[in-house]
Design a protein around this motif. Sequence first.
Motif, short mmCIF file in Angstrom:
data_model
loop_
_atom_site.label_atom_id
_atom_site.label_comp_id
_atom_site.label_asym_id
_atom_site.label_seq_id
_atom_site.Cartn_x
_atom_site.Cartn_y
_atom_site.Cartn_z
N GLU A 213 0.82 -1.21 0.00
CA GLU A 213 0.00 0.00 0.00
C GLU A 213 0.85 1.26 0.00
N ARG A 243 8.82 4.19 5.04
CA ARG A 243 7.63 3.39 5.29
C ARG A 243 7.60 2.16 4.38
N THR A 247 8.10 -2.01 5.27
CA THR A 247 7.15 -3.03 4.84
C THR A 247 7.84 -4.11 4.01
N HIS A 278 -0.35 -3.32 5.88
CA HIS A 278 0.14 -2.45 4.81
C HIS A 278 0.28 -3.16 3.47
#
Length: 300
Positions: A213, A243, A247, A278
């Motif tokens: 995502e 971020r 992930t 995510h």
Amino acid sequence: EDSPTDPFRSVGYGRLVARNRKLYAALTRRGPHRVLRGQLAFAGIPGIVYTPASGFGLPGLAFGHDWLTDAAHYADTCEHLASWGIVAGAPDTQRGLAPSVLTLAADLGTTLDVISGVRLGQGDISVDPQKLGLAGHGFGGAAAVFAAAAAGTRVKAAAAVFPSVTKPSAEKSAATLQVPGLVLATPDDQRSLRTDALEVAASWDSAVLRIVEKANAADVAERRRVLGLLGLQGLDFPGSSSRTQKTVRALLTGFLLFHLNGDDTYRQFAEPDAVLPHTAIPDPEAAPVTHEDRIVALFR
């Protein structure tokens, strides 16, 4: 037979999701091992290698870099894997404007030869040749697919992170693979002429496809290291996302710990329908994306 509204099934499913979330959170952080850094150049190939401080019979991985991106931009990723007990080597070759994906694939195979063929560190670190894997980002993701096809049963798992469109096509090579795979895609992969993660995953029968995502295809390279040399600590170049990196590292680490090390704790990271933070699971009913669809999407 249980129905989707069965309360006992719902409780079990909820516990599984909570467990996955806890494991994922742990894997976004460094693992328990102290990490050592070395150079692949001692064996005649430019690049870096990160290892746990000690250990015999460890799993080993060769990691391929993206186009115009050197191996140092994946230092944190390789270090992260090593902190979880995986020896990670990244060749620093094929960095020019017109690199060969097949040559980088061959260099990934050579990297596996190096890390599994000699004792590392002070002689107190070794890689089990039965626990080898391949991975890469972008251009290196495509190279990892070609390397896996060339390696056959020599490798136990392979991963392509936002793989790039290359000539020859990794999609055709993926169709020959029987090794378990992980393919990560961006939410806009269907509209991109740069990546072909969806096509690679569709061709690769034993691959798990996950959509990360809010990710961009360029997010994985650790460009903040360059800024750090200028004294601008804690910042990223556009196209680098901490971020997304967290992930990707968690998904990659869990997948490899299960397939390379046989650690059943992380089985869900290898399951195609597992719910992980995510990420999204692709719609199985979605129509295949054609090259014409991608071109049309550019003008919408």
